[in-house]
Design an enzyme around this catalytic site. Structure first.
Site, short mmCIF file in Angstrom:
data_model
loop_
_atom_site.label_atom_id
_atom_site.label_comp_id
_atom_site.label_asym_id
_atom_site.label_seq_id
_atom_site.Cartn_x
_atom_site.Cartn_y
_atom_site.Cartn_z
CB SER A 1 43.63 44.94 39.84
OG SER A 1 43.16 44.82 38.52
CG HIS B 1 44.49 46.51 43.96
ND1 HIS B 1 44.61 45.14 44.14
CD2 HIS B 1 43.44 46.68 43.14
CE1 HIS B 1 43.67 44.54 43.45
NE2 HIS B 1 42.95 45.44 42.85
CD GLU C 1 46.43 43.31 47.09
OE1 GLU C 1 46.66 42.14 47.41
OE2 GLU C 1 46.32 43.65 45.90
CG ASN D 1 43.03 40.42 42.00
OD1 ASN D 1 42.10 40.06 42.73
ND2 ASN D 1 43.02 41.56 41.35
#
Ligand code: T1G
Length: 708
Positions: free
Chosen positions: A416, A437, A449, A487
């Site tokens: 991540s 991800h 992702e 993120n």
């Protein structure tokens, strides 16, 4: 015989067959209702015809109104009531009409079928009134005819929740009259012969299932309660319930007028514009400008997952659920057993909640093969690595995978935070390395992702995008930057939440403001769920502490007290055995003490400021990502936040939301925060540029594709 290019009539003896043909999903575009109306007139006038079948060409019956044409109604160009008129004409036709359904009869498609006198379907067909998912309600009598066929309880559930119903259930509820195995057209014609002499029953006159006010009151009360809980903040579900209730209280014509008014109200709402953006956005993210639709995909018949922790175990379940056999590798027996026990527990939970059958679970568990070695890895088409986040470890794993996996196998990392190109550099096949991800819990969250490395090949990208669909996920391609897209944006959002409490806002006040905005959970409660130590580790590893830039300290200090969140029974909140949160009176005392020491003045902070600071922090970072080309379109960012971070779909995603607020206003507030709070709030150049020129994120195109 042709009525127009969208509708054809053919004859099979005394049965006329009306075929609608408007690929890809036979939506009721301009000309289609008119064509069916003409067809009805022509069969009414044809003495040879005793009855007619209405069927769809291609892969489906009619999947609803043409969503692309809604703008014509809101702009006043079309009234949009052609369908309503057509349905009355169909019901009034003296010759019995049979709707023959395959694929999906959704929205206006089901409304069309309900205006026929009979309905038959293939066992694989589905029916539904999914309009609420677009922020609207049925607009052509669906809320009035469905309770007359299926009863009030089922109709209210279908119209308010919008979920599809399988043909076998629809038969049981009375929506369908027969299931047809094999050739639908032939079966429908046979059925039409059988009912040719029977009266043509009008659905609108079938009142026997409408119930009494006493019977219905608890049904509507429960539906409203359910909508307020499960579809919190949404207007359309409550409007749909009102409209079904109207069917039980008013004459059909009045009920239709009531429905129509609520439909128009919803269609003009911000929520419906946002949800329609989401509908098309979900499909747009699959389109990658430099990876053509025709790009060949690689075979994906068997997979492997490295690491049986929370993420690895969840990812193995996702493959198994899609019917793909998967090796699950750990380094020692104890870790493997723990991982398998978690998987079993997760499946058992789903069985006890009635979401999965024991048989399904047994079949899926059989597809997960635990292992401590790389035996069998030479046969798999893809490996997803989900080991602890650390570059050296990941590079070792990838070097090993490069040795044991066959040429052409995809090597994916579930990292991540780490650089995919650096991971790829430890292999001899960087073009087969990519990031996948997943979001936690991997077997539940719909976002995937897909992180494009500099060398990731187009075939590998196309395969992963297709795989995401197979796995029931929404795949979004992103570039290889720190935190990728989700993120990277979530960081500033959670940073602001911490700043706010350090400045005097209450923990619950911050979470409540964002929960009321529509987020699935407040940012501080989210931290407790994920573990405050996770954020601390990332901060420690990556943040160059610039003494001139303000850094949040509250979470690090909570961690120093052993308060890591839910797993330690305390974080921002305190938790009981069942992990139920409760405000912790110790936290505001600690916060005051820490803030005083840091010299941060305390003040009263409004919920508007809380929302603006957290959400505009997301938007400002999103603008940078977009400008740098790490996301293909603003829509991609929106979809990431809806499916990965609990952003409310009825606000369309952070970038759509900013567009609707107006980028001038957003830029103005960001500039104010910049003056007030310093460097972290420097407006993104793209935000400034679009605001100054009166443009939106939606119409911004990078034209560069995703940066590798
Ligand atoms: N209108 C316009 N375009 C549509 C469409 C629609 N209703 N449905 C699908 N498309 C496009 C979609 O954008 C995509 O385009 C292509 O068709 C294939 O779709 C009067 C007011 C039917 C289950 O909400 O649920 O009726 O990306 O990729 O996975 O009361 O599409 O290829 O350019 O999704 O096989 C109610 C919405 C409307 C159904 C097929 N109906 N559609 O899934 O293919 S409101 C809906 C779906 C209404 C009435 C009210 C799914 C599907 P492109 P796809 P799929």
């Amino acid at each position: 015989m042709v009525t127009n290019n969208l509708v054809q009539i053919s004859k099979d003896g005394e049965v006329a067959v009306i075929t609608v043909n408007n690929p890809p999903v036979n939506a009721l575009s301009l000309g289609l209702p008119e064509g069916i109306a003409e067809a009805i007139e022509s069969i009414a006038a044809d003495n040879q015809v005793k009855t007619a079948v209405l069927i769809g060409a291609g892969k489906t019956f009619v999947a609803g109104a043409d969503i692309k044409e809604f703008g014509k109604i809101t702009s006043g160009e079309r009234r949009g009531s052609e369908l309503v008129q057509l349905l009355l004409k169909m019901e009034d036709c003296r010759k019995p009409l049979v709707a023959a359904i395959h694929g999906t009869a959704f929205g206006g498609g089901l409304e069309l079928a309900m205006a026929a006198h009979y309905r038959v379907a293939n066992p694989g067909a589905q029916v539904g009134q999914p309009e609420v998912k677009l922020g609207i309600i049925p607009g052509a009598g669906g809320t009035q005819r469905l309770p007359r066929l299926a009863g009030v309880a089922k109709a209210v559930e279908m119209c308010a929740e919008g979920n599809p119903v399988k043909a076998s259930d629809a038969l049981q509820f009375g929506i369908l009259d027969r299931l047809i195995e094999g050739d639908l057209r032939a079966g429908a014609i046979e059925f039409a012969h059988e009912i040719a002499a029977k009266p043509a029953l009008k659905t609108r006159e079938r009142n026997e299932k409408l119930g009494t006010p006493e019977q219905n009151a608890p049904i509507f009360a429960a539906a409203r309660q359910n909508a307020c809980h499960k579809q919190r903040g949404m207007v359309a579900p409550l409007a749909a319930i009102d409209a079904v209730e109207a069917a039980t209280l008013m004459r059909f014509e009045q009920g239709c007028e009531f429905e129509r008014n609520r439909f128009i109200e919803c269609l003009f709402s911000e929520q419906s514009k946002a949800l329609i953006h989401v509908f098309f956005g979900e499909r747009e993210v699959a389109k990658i400008p430099d990876v053509a639709k025709e790009t060949p995909v690689l075979p994906l018949a068997a997979a492997a997952v490295i690491g049986a922790g929370t993420m690895g175990g969840g990812i193995a379940m996702v493959f198994a659920n899609a019917g793909i056999p998967v090796l699950l590798k750990e380094v020692d027996r104890a870790a493997l057993d723990r991982g398998l026990a978690n998987i079993r527990k997760n499946y058992a939970n789903s069985v006890s909640k009635g979401r999965l059958t024991q048989q399904f679970v047994d079949e899926r568990l059989n597809l997960i093969q635990p292992t401590l070695s790389f035996d069998g890895f030479s046969a798999v088409d893809m490996v997803v690595e989900a080991v602890f986040e650390g570059m050296e470890l990941k590079k070792q794993v990838f070097a090993e995978l490069d040795r044991v996996c066959k040429p052409g196998a995809i090597l994916a990392s579930n990292t991540s935070t780490l650089n995919i190109d650096e991971i790829a550099s430890s292999t001899s096949r960087p073009e087969f390395v990519i990031g996948t991800h997943f979001f936690s819990p991997a077997n539940v969250m719909r976002l995937l992702e897909i992180v494009r490395g500099r060398a990731s090949s187009k075939e590998v990208i196309a395969t992963c995008m297709q795989l995401s669909k197979k796995l029931g996920k929404v795949g979004v391609l992103v570039g290889n930057c720190m935190g990728f897209v989700g993120n990277r944006m979530f960081g500033p959002y959670r940073r602001e939440a911490q700043f706010l409490v350090e400045e005097g806002a209450g923990v619950e006040a911050v979470d409540k403001a964002l929960f009321d905005f529509g987020m699935a959970m407040g940012p501080l409660a989210t931290g407790d769920l994920a573990g405050l130590d996770v954020g601390r580790r990332i901060r420690k590893e990556y943040h160059q502490q610039d003494p001139n830039v303000r850094q949040p300290f509250a979470e690090d200090k909570l961690c120093e007290l052993g308060r890591f969140g839910q797993k330690t029974g305390a974080g921002w909140y305190k938790y009981d055995e069942q992990r139920r949160a409760e405000p912790d009176p110790a936290v505001p005392v600690l916060l005051r003490e820490w803030s005083e020491k840091a010299g941060i003045p305390q003040r009263t902070i409004s919920s508007d400021e809380i929302v603006e600071r957290c959400i505009y922090a997301l938007v400002n970072e999103g603008a940078r990502i977009l400008e740098q080309g790490y996301a293909l379109r603003a829509t991609d960012i929106d979809i990431i936040f809806l499916y990965g971070y609990g952003f409310p779909a009825y606000r369309g995603g952070p970038m759509w939301h900013a567009d609707r607020v107006g980028l001038k206003k957003v830029y103005h507030r960001v500039s104010e925060f910049h003056r007030q709070f310093g460097a972290l709030w420097e407006p993104a150049p793209l935000l400034e540029q679009l605001a100054v020129h009166g443009r939106t994120f939606s119409d911004f195109q990078t034209g560069r594709g995703v940066a590798a």
